[in-house]
Design an enzyme around this catalytic site. Structure first.
Site, PDB file in Angstrom:
ATOM      1  N   ARG A  40       0.809  -1.221   0.000  1.00 39.22           N
ATOM      2  CA  ARG A  40       0.000   0.000   0.000  1.00 39.22           C
ATOM      3  C   ARG A  40       0.847   1.280   0.000  1.00 39.22           C
ATOM      4  O   ARG A  40       0.488   2.284   0.590  1.00 39.22           O
ATOM      5  CB  ARG A  40      -0.961   0.015   1.210  1.00 39.22           C
ATOM      6  CG  ARG A  40      -1.889  -1.190   1.289  1.00 39.22           C
ATOM      7  CD  ARG A  40      -2.886  -1.209   0.150  1.00 39.22           C
ATOM      8  NE  ARG A  40      -3.816  -2.305   0.273  1.00 39.22           N
ATOM      9  CZ  ARG A  40      -3.706  -3.479  -0.369  1.00 39.22           C
ATOM     10  NH1 ARG A  40      -2.689  -3.675  -1.203  1.00 39.22           N
ATOM     11  NH2 ARG A  40      -4.597  -4.431  -0.213  1.00 39.22           N
ATOM     12  N   GLY A  99       2.256   2.179  -3.147  1.00 40.97           N
ATOM     13  CA  GLY A  99       2.340   2.549  -4.555  1.00 40.97           C
ATOM     14  C   GLY A  99       3.562   2.020  -5.281  1.00 40.97           C
ATOM     15  O   GLY A  99       3.901   2.512  -6.365  1.00 40.97           O
ATOM     16  N   LEU A 100       4.229   0.998  -4.729  1.00 36.33           N
ATOM     17  CA  LEU A 100       5.458   0.500  -5.347  1.00 36.33           C
ATOM     18  C   LEU A 100       5.170  -0.185  -6.679  1.00 36.33           C
ATOM     19  O   LEU A 100       5.896   0.030  -7.661  1.00 36.33           O
ATOM     20  CB  LEU A 100       6.181  -0.452  -4.394  1.00 36.33           C
ATOM     21  CG  LEU A 100       6.588   0.144  -3.039  1.00 36.33           C
ATOM     22  CD1 LEU A 100       7.381  -0.866  -2.224  1.00 36.33           C
ATOM     23  CD2 LEU A 100       7.401   1.429  -3.235  1.00 36.33           C
ATOM     24  N   TYR A 140      -4.682  -5.963 -11.767  1.00 38.91           N
ATOM     25  CA  TYR A 140      -4.094  -5.436 -12.996  1.00 38.91           C
ATOM     26  C   TYR A 140      -5.046  -4.648 -13.890  1.00 38.91           C
ATOM     27  O   TYR A 140      -4.595  -3.972 -14.813  1.00 38.91           O
ATOM     28  CB  TYR A 140      -3.437  -6.583 -13.768  1.00 38.91           C
ATOM     29  CG  TYR A 140      -2.248  -7.127 -13.014  1.00 38.91           C
ATOM     30  CD1 TYR A 140      -1.047  -6.437 -12.998  1.00 38.91           C
ATOM     31  CD2 TYR A 140      -2.355  -8.295 -12.259  1.00 38.91           C
ATOM     32  CE1 TYR A 140       0.043  -6.905 -12.274  1.00 38.91           C
ATOM     33  CE2 TYR A 140      -1.269  -8.778 -11.536  1.00 38.91           C
ATOM     34  CZ  TYR A 140      -0.078  -8.083 -11.539  1.00 38.91           C
ATOM     35  OH  TYR A 140       0.985  -8.535 -10.820  1.00 38.91           O
ATOM     36  N   PHE A 166       4.283 -17.731 -17.425  1.00 34.68           N
ATOM     37  CA  PHE A 166       5.573 -17.037 -17.464  1.00 34.68           C
ATOM     38  C   PHE A 166       5.618 -15.990 -16.360  1.00 34.68           C
ATOM     39  O   PHE A 166       4.616 -15.676 -15.760  1.00 34.68           O
ATOM     40  CB  PHE A 166       5.823 -16.397 -18.840  1.00 34.68           C
ATOM     41  CG  PHE A 166       4.755 -15.451 -19.297  1.00 34.68           C
ATOM     42  CD1 PHE A 166       4.818 -14.091 -18.969  1.00 34.68           C
ATOM     43  CD2 PHE A 166       3.679 -15.883 -20.068  1.00 34.68           C
ATOM     44  CE1 PHE A 166       3.845 -13.207 -19.414  1.00 34.68           C
ATOM     45  CE2 PHE A 166       2.701 -15.004 -20.516  1.00 34.68           C
ATOM     46  CZ  PHE A 166       2.779 -13.675 -20.179  1.00 34.68           C
TER      47      PHE A 166
END
Length: 418
Positions: free
Chosen positions: A95, A97-98, A128, A418
């Site tokens: 949390r 923002g990385l 995503y 992958f």
């Protein structure tokens, strides 16, 4: 009150690769310790500038890697892709923002390189979409109850004059890449495989220290001797009361470029002595397997989920790369909060090709770039998305026009993780 230190997000150096791997293992709930042999096995995946890390002081607390890939568009064209993998954020640094910072850096670089799409396999569904990715393919796994399937117990060889041969890993590395390329050219959603992929899957390189055990490899050759299919599978050794076999064959991967090869390989797997259950591995959701059995109910779906996610980086290039069975035109307004490829586009498509150009005409359909990613390979329905409120028709019937253009007769499939 303690103050949070500034987190540095940047490409890692080769010297930082061990700490980056430790953070990645931690994020994936593996042992943080990375033995030296595993670390050396992973080094070929290190490409300067493509492995990002977030550093709190000297410690790596988030990981992100991308690499060059090709994904097959509808019609067989290879499309340049930015494949994203190894994404983790250590639990102590959530949390902040990385991931957002790493994703923004990578997608901007991919856009500058001229990549048409970005791809990933999502471990968690909700993450995503906010970065513009949409689920573009689905996978399914079947479990076959062999005694119930109704196959001929006397089966010994393919009926079409072909043959099944068991081979070693060395022959898989020799025959597999060309066979996969034939599959990839015909299968929307399939992605390229590197030489390292084949080394991992045949035990030459042990990537994660899983104490490699070699599977069995079966190759199907047609009547004229051409390799048209291949499978890797593992078996267990389990027996019930009164010495009754209860053994399972689990497929690691199976590729076939003809229906005859696919039929022969599945029939072979279901005919192995003592095998009472076959687990199919990751297959297309409309795979032929159940209908190849005299009793399709013997194959039940035990896993079904989203698989390959696509993020469009260049609307025009992506829509012009694929083919279209129907003919028509539509004006799409693509909303891209990431600022990479939004705008209004007129798509003119037909069997002879497609043109997608910017326009100032009124939009027929308004959609987020993530929905365009879900639609691009032909698996999702614009009509369905409209019913869900995820696309908006500005002209009545626009969603049906989009479906008539984009949807495909067979569903896309990505055979690979992958």
């Amino acid at each position: 009150m303690s103050r949070r230190t500034e987190i540095d997000v940047r490409p890692i150096t080769e010297a930082e690769f061990p700490d980056w791997n430790r953070a990645m293992n931690t994020g994936f709930l593996r042992s943080p310790t990375v033995p030296a042999d595993q670390l050396e096995a992973r080094r070929p995946e290190f490409v300067p500038g493509r492995s990002l890390g977030a550093f709190d002081g000297e410690r790596c607390v988030a990981t992100f890697r991308s690499f060059d890939q090709e994904v097959t568009a509808v019609g067989g064209a290879p499309v340049r892709a930015d494949a994203i993998s190894n994404v983790t954020v250590t639990a102590t640094h959530r949390r902040r923002g990385l991931l957002t910072r790493m994703m923004a850096q990578d997608l901007a670089a991919a856009k500058d390189r001229g990549d048409v799409v970005a791809t990933l396999i999502a471990a968690e569904y909700p993450i995503y979409g906010r970065y513009g990715f949409g689920p573009a393919t689905t996978m399914a796994e079947w479990t076959v109850d062999v005694p119930r399937a109704g196959l001929d117990p006397r089966w010994a060889a393919p009926e079409d004059g072909g043959r099944i041969d068991l081979v070693e890993g060395e022959e898989v590395r020799k025959l597999g890449p060309e066979l996969h390329e034939r599959l990839r050219r015909a299968q929307p959603g399939a992605v390229s495989r590197t030489e390292l992929w084949w080394q991992y899957r045949t035990g030459v390189v042990d990537w994660n220290g899983s104490q490699w055990t070699e599977p069995c490899y079966a190759v199907y050759r047609s009547a004229d001797g051409e390799v048209e299919g291949m499978a890797a599978y593992r078996t267990d050794d389990r027996w019930g009361d009164a010495k009754q076999p209860l053994n399972t064959a689990t497929v690691d991967w199976l590729i076939a470029v003809t229906p005859g090869a696919e039929r022969a390989l599945w029939h072979y797997l279901c005919s192995i002595d003592w095998i009472t259950t076959v687990k199919s591995g990751w297959r297309a959701p409309d795979d032929l397997l159940p209908q190849l059995l005299p009793d399709p109910r013997a194959a039940r779906i035990t896993t079904q989920a989203d698989w390959l996610w696509v993020r469009i980086l260049d609307v025009a290039a992506a829509l012009e790369a694929r083919t279209y069975e129907g003919r028509g035109s539509v004006v799409l307004e693509v909303v891209d909060r990431g600022g990479l490829t939004g705008g209004r586009w007129r798509l003119e498509a037909g069997a002879d090709g497609a043109s997608c150009v910017p326009t100032t005409e009124s939009a027929h359909l308004v959609l987020d770039v993530r929905e365009l990613g879900a639609l691009w390979l032909g698996d999702e329905s614009a009509v369905r998305l409209a019913a869900l409120g995820r696309v908006r028709e500005e002209r009545a019937g626009a969603a049906r026009v989009v479906d008539a253009l984009l949807r495909t007769s067979r569903r896309p499939w990505c055979p690979d993780m992958f």
